[in-house]
Design an enzyme around this catalytic site. Structure first.
Site, short mmCIF file in Angstrom:
data_model
loop_
_atom_site.label_atom_id
_atom_site.label_comp_id
_atom_site.label_asym_id
_atom_site.label_seq_id
_atom_site.Cartn_x
_atom_site.Cartn_y
_atom_site.Cartn_z
N ASN A 45 0.86 -1.17 0.00
CA ASN A 45 0.00 0.00 0.00
C ASN A 45 0.90 1.23 0.00
O ASN A 45 1.72 1.40 0.90
CB ASN A 45 -0.89 -0.01 1.25
CG ASN A 45 -1.98 1.00 1.17
OD1 ASN A 45 -2.74 1.02 0.21
ND2 ASN A 45 -2.09 1.84 2.18
N ASP A 61 -3.66 7.09 2.55
CA ASP A 61 -3.56 6.19 1.41
C ASP A 61 -3.44 6.99 0.11
O ASP A 61 -4.23 7.90 -0.12
CB ASP A 61 -4.80 5.30 1.37
CG ASP A 61 -4.71 4.18 0.36
OD1 ASP A 61 -4.06 4.36 -0.68
OD2 ASP A 61 -5.29 3.12 0.61
N ASP A 65 -1.58 0.61 -5.48
CA ASP A 65 -1.15 -0.54 -4.69
C ASP A 65 -0.47 -1.56 -5.60
O ASP A 65 -0.64 -1.55 -6.81
CB ASP A 65 -2.35 -1.23 -4.03
CG ASP A 65 -3.18 -0.25 -3.21
OD1 ASP A 65 -2.67 0.25 -2.21
OD2 ASP A 65 -4.34 0.00 -3.59
N LYS A 78 -2.36 -2.24 -8.94
CA LYS A 78 -3.79 -2.08 -8.69
C LYS A 78 -4.11 -0.60 -8.54
O LYS A 78 -3.35 0.14 -7.93
CB LYS A 78 -4.14 -2.84 -7.40
CG LYS A 78 -5.59 -2.86 -7.03
CD LYS A 78 -5.80 -3.78 -5.82
CE LYS A 78 -7.22 -3.77 -5.39
NZ LYS A 78 -7.56 -2.63 -4.56
N ASP A 79 -5.23 -0.19 -9.08
CA ASP A 79 -5.76 1.17 -8.93
C ASP A 79 -4.91 2.25 -9.58
O ASP A 79 -4.91 3.39 -9.15
CB ASP A 79 -6.02 1.50 -7.46
CG ASP A 79 -7.00 0.55 -6.82
OD1 ASP A 79 -7.91 0.08 -7.53
OD2 ASP A 79 -6.88 0.26 -5.62
#
Length: 139
Positions: A45, A61, A65, A78-79
């Site tokens: 993260n 955040d 990730d 991811k994302d």
């Protein structure tokens, strides 16, 4: 995220156990997720460095990730689209973006070199929380 306003809510962690490695000054945390069958995956993260507060610890955040298979054989970002979205209006500043880029390189090197928590990746696949362990307390 754009408003910067947050509301705390009571919640109970469910479905997985989590072992988290978070050096205080790092722009990432490395999380190992476990189910009843064993390690599900590593999850990196990207986030602000940790700040100690009267209630515990805070971070922020940064949306992007990295998911890593338990044996480190496959990495999946991811994302990325969400990260690009928060970059456009400046929710993530240029300084934060540079810190995330540096952190990405650091994490990829750790996986490649099998360093940090990845040094003992095979051993961590069999780790289990022991219910008899006392709950952690802030000091």
């Amino acid at each position: 995220m754009a408003t910067g306003e947050w509301e705390l809510a009571l919640a109970v962690w469910q479905e997985t156990e989590l072992l988290l490695w978070k050096p205080p000054a790092a722009w990432f945390s490395i999380n190992a997720f476990y189910t009843h069958r064993g390690m599900r995956n590593w999850y990196v993260n990207f986030e602000h460095p940790t700040r100690r507060t009267p209630d515990g610890f805070d971070t922020f955040d940064l949306t992007v990730d990295l998911v890593v298979d338990p044996d480190l054989s496959r990495l999946t970002w991811k994302d990325e689209d969400e990260y690009a979205h928060v970059r456009r209006p400046g929710i993530t500043s240029d300084t934060e973006h540079q810190a995330v880029d540096d952190a990405r390189a650091q994490v990829l090197a750790m996986v490649e070199e099998r360093s940090g928590p990845f040094a003992d990746a095979e051993a961590w696949t069999s780790w289990r929380w022991k219910p008899a362990w006392p709950a952690p307390r802030l000091t």
